[in-house]
Enzyme design. Sequence first.
Site, PDB file in Angstrom:
ATOM      1  N   LYS A 188       0.835  -1.206   0.000  1.00  0.00           N
ATOM      2  CA  LYS A 188       0.000   0.000   0.000  1.00  0.00           C
ATOM      3  C   LYS A 188       0.870   1.256   0.000  1.00  0.00           C
ATOM      4  O   LYS A 188       0.655   2.175  -0.790  1.00  0.00           O
ATOM      5  CB  LYS A 188      -0.931   0.022   1.209  1.00  0.00           C
ATOM      6  CG  LYS A 188      -1.929   1.179   1.186  1.00  0.00           C
ATOM      7  CD  LYS A 188      -2.427   1.559   2.552  1.00  0.00           C
ATOM      8  CE  LYS A 188      -1.468   2.500   3.247  1.00  0.00           C
ATOM      9  NZ  LYS A 188      -2.006   3.105   4.472  1.00  0.00           N
ATOM     10  N   ASP A 238      -6.404   1.019   1.024  1.00  0.00           N
ATOM     11  CA  ASP A 238      -6.376   1.208   2.476  1.00  0.00           C
ATOM     12  C   ASP A 238      -7.707   0.729   3.046  1.00  0.00           C
ATOM     13  O   ASP A 238      -8.515   0.120   2.344  1.00  0.00           O
ATOM     14  CB  ASP A 238      -6.095   2.666   2.838  1.00  0.00           C
ATOM     15  CG  ASP A 238      -7.205   3.613   2.391  1.00  0.00           C
ATOM     16  OD1 ASP A 238      -8.237   3.146   1.870  1.00  0.00           O
ATOM     17  OD2 ASP A 238      -7.048   4.832   2.571  1.00  0.00           O
TER      18      ASP A 238
END
Length: 209
Positions: A122, A140
Amino acid sequence: MVLSKKRARHVIEEIIALFPDAKPSLDFTNHFELLVAVMLSAQTTDAAVNKATPSLFAAFPTPQAMSVATENEIASHISRLGLYRNKAKFLKKCAQQLLDDFDGQVPQTREELESLAGVGRKTANVVMSVGFGIPAFAVDTHVERICKHHDIVKKSATPLEVEKRVMDILPPEQWLAAHQAMIYFGRAICHPKNPECDQYPQLYDFSNL
């Protein structure tokens, strides 16, 4: 029941239309600051990170400065953030790796970014897309929740499956806009409890598809 690609794309594009000017909410002025801020944002709000980073960046403006600091010195600037001791350890090690392996510069590829301490997929995707303009889609908690709530992916989908599905639905030039808009949508509308998405019927208007 997972939506078709056409319908899933409609939902995401309507979310982008709700927040067309969504920008990254982390404060940074260069690639190193962006990398540090994104690392710090794990399990912590961006607003909390933005309160901590001014003193952190003032004290350690470069990888060189951060690499020679002690973990306690770094931790003292981020002690109000979740997991701050672990984050201080990762920041020091990451800064040293930037010096040793990348001449003090933040690398641009996912493989190189993920070689850094404390950097997962991420974080790498955010740095690539926000920092370097390289098409990538970061997943996320907001993005994952929204994609599951709106049947863009199955409820059991992993973050990597969410990432691949959205990248399959949208062209690369929309990935960053989708990521940013979903964060705002998740904060303002698609809450973990009592989501208000039903107040936006355009999301579900598939009549022209």
